[in-house]
Design an enzyme around this catalytic site. Structure first.
Site, PDB file in Angstrom:
ATOM      1  N   SER A 223      23.644  58.198  43.268  1.00  0.00           N
ATOM      2  CA  SER A 223      23.533  56.752  43.107  1.00  0.00           C
ATOM      3  C   SER A 223      22.474  56.492  42.041  1.00  0.00           C
ATOM      4  CB  SER A 223      23.153  56.116  44.456  1.00  0.00           C
ATOM      5  OG  SER A 223      23.105  54.706  44.354  1.00  0.00           O
TER       6      SER A 223
ATOM      7  N   THR B 243      16.740  60.520  30.442  1.00  0.00           N
ATOM      8  CA  THR B 243      18.005  61.120  30.019  1.00  0.00           C
ATOM      9  C   THR B 243      18.504  60.383  28.778  1.00  0.00           C
ATOM     10  OG1 THR B 243      19.405  59.628  31.308  1.00  0.00           O
ATOM     11  CG2 THR B 243      18.627  61.646  32.416  1.00  0.00           C
TER      12      THR B 243
END
Length: 110
Positions: free
Chosen positions: A16, A63
């Site tokens: 999630s 990221t």
């Protein structure tokens, strides 16, 4: 569809995200999906036992997803989020991978 092929002694781990818990423009769809995962995982853990079901919602992770921000702005956003965390930093992909590896390998966690 995959349930018949899963090892009952195994596990399913969903990923999630923090978008389930924030109110930010443009994240309604992904926020709803991530919120659903947080809600359905404990229900599935009961319904599918002894198969273990977990969900990882890691928060802000450094990221390439953040590459839409210019470098200076990304550093500022990361610094702001880091200041709000108990560990004083944002996450790394390795942090998330280690959490998932733990959940998959631990026969007690569900």
């Amino acid at each position: 569809a995959a349930l018949p092929t899963l090892n009952k002694a195994g596990s399913v781990t969903f990923i999630s995200a923090v978008s389930a818990q924030i109110a930010a423009p443009g994240v309604a769809g992904i926020g709803a999906i991530n919120g659903m995962l947080l809600t359905v995982a404990p229900i599935l853990a009961v319904e599918l036992k002894p198969l273990r079901v977990n969900v990882v919602a890691p928060g802000v992770i450094d990221t390439p997803w953040w590459d839409f921000l210019p470098d200076e702005q990304r550093r500022a956003v990361f610094a702001e989020y880091a200041g709000k965390t108990p560990v004083g930093r944002i996450g790394r992909a390795e942090d998330v991978a280690e959490a998932i590896a733990f959940l998959v390998s631990n026969g007690f966690m569900t």
